[in-house]
Design a protein around this motif. Sequence first.
Motif, PDB file in Angstrom:
ATOM      1  N   VAL A  26      29.743  -9.732  38.482  1.00  0.00           N
ATOM      2  CA  VAL A  26      29.220  -8.711  37.562  1.00  0.00           C
ATOM      3  C   VAL A  26      28.623  -9.371  36.320  1.00  0.00           C
ATOM      4  O   VAL A  26      27.695  -8.840  35.704  1.00  0.00           O
ATOM      5  CB  VAL A  26      30.335  -7.714  37.173  1.00  0.00           C
ATOM      6  N   GLY A  78      30.971  -2.373  38.994  1.00  0.00           N
ATOM      7  CA  GLY A  78      30.548  -2.917  37.706  1.00  0.00           C
ATOM      8  C   GLY A  78      29.264  -2.336  37.150  1.00  0.00           C
ATOM      9  O   GLY A  78      29.049  -2.378  35.933  1.00  0.00           O
ATOM     10  N   TYR A 100      31.778  -5.126  44.008  1.00  0.00           N
ATOM     11  CA  TYR A 100      31.870  -5.148  42.549  1.00  0.00           C
ATOM     12  C   TYR A 100      30.538  -4.814  41.881  1.00  0.00           C
ATOM     13  O   TYR A 100      30.506  -4.547  40.680  1.00  0.00           O
ATOM     14  CB  TYR A 100      32.459  -6.476  42.069  1.00  0.00           C
TER      15      TYR A 100
END
Length: 413
Positions: free
Chosen positions: A362, A239, A235
Amino acid sequence: MTAVTPVQPKLSAVFTLPVIVASLGYFVDVYDLLLFNIVRVPSLKDLGLSEEEISQIGANIYNWQQAGLLIGGFLWGILGDKLGRRSVLFGSILTYSLANIACGFTQNVEIYSILRFVAGFGLAGELGAGITLIAEILPKELRGYGASVVASVGLAGAIAAFFAVKLTDWRMAYFIGGGMGLILLILRVNVLESIVFNKSLEKRGSKPVPWWTIFTSWSRFVRYMRCMGIGLPTYMVIGIYSTFGNEFAKALGIAEEVQAGTCVLYTYIGVVTGDFFSGILSQWLHSRRKAILLMMLMTLAGVAWLLSGGINNAAMLYICYVWLGFSIGYIAMFLTTTAEQFGTNLRATVTTSVANNVRATVLLTLPLFQFLKKDSGVLHSGAIVGALCFSLALLSLWRMEETYGKELDYEEN
């Protein structure tokens, strides 16, 4: 006396109704999860907001959605260990389907924020419960293949979301997402509960293990943090590197216009194929740890390529994002590993909450990137955040238990 050769389960066992329905559930999950990111600007503009308001209020609405994911991750997981995996799959999909349909009717940002919270809350239960269910119903020799099917079908939902918005308006895109969820709800009527869970429920009697002991037991806490740690690069790439692909393009001196949405699209094209590959790789290596390590090192190579300054045109940049997407395609694999790390009485809580906690990292890495960017620039800031995430991920994987072929019919004491 002649030894009896154990019967190997057939690969066709992967393509059963629970796996297919879990795959479609993840498809709708990813579609709905990314939809607000895609329609944020046109939907808020349609509601009469200025460009400045869109930036500020859009970020607030996104945070509401993330808050729903965090809270829902624990609550759905706890319910999954108390009431069953099947009940969570029903409850979560009904919640986010109705919320997304309601988003299509919204006329003000206050209601929009509440609905994105409810949608995030509902979405939180989908992936973790689905992975837990198929991990328990599939033969141990085929769990990696099951993860591949769920991930590759599910992550195609991101691509579907992009095209749904291109071909319709933002309200219709929400109606499509909610409608797909309600159709899936009907398909789930025939999905049976995990036999492993039912046996666990009978064994437990009056001595359940409280969910909070994940954090009060050192052994469980370490296992839990390792499961989160190995997912950090996934992520971070989505992100930061993909979401801000336009900023990385400018920092690299690329003259052509590069849109962040296009970078995210190419990343997810890579993720779909990578998640399918990682499950097969795990089966071939007979190891979860080796497969995840190889994918992680491929991701590290892709990040080094992106940040090295050698990319000088949009086409090369998009190829890099496909590579990054492919290499982080161990999302379902690290969640399958998470499910295998814990006993049946805590498995859904852990898997569901880890899935959403990793998504929410994130909220920590992005502010750090934004803070560092002021003085260090985009490329150096991306390198610092990347070094931190990869260090934690490799450290987490280093002493993690190998769970390939592990029997899952056991309890946490």
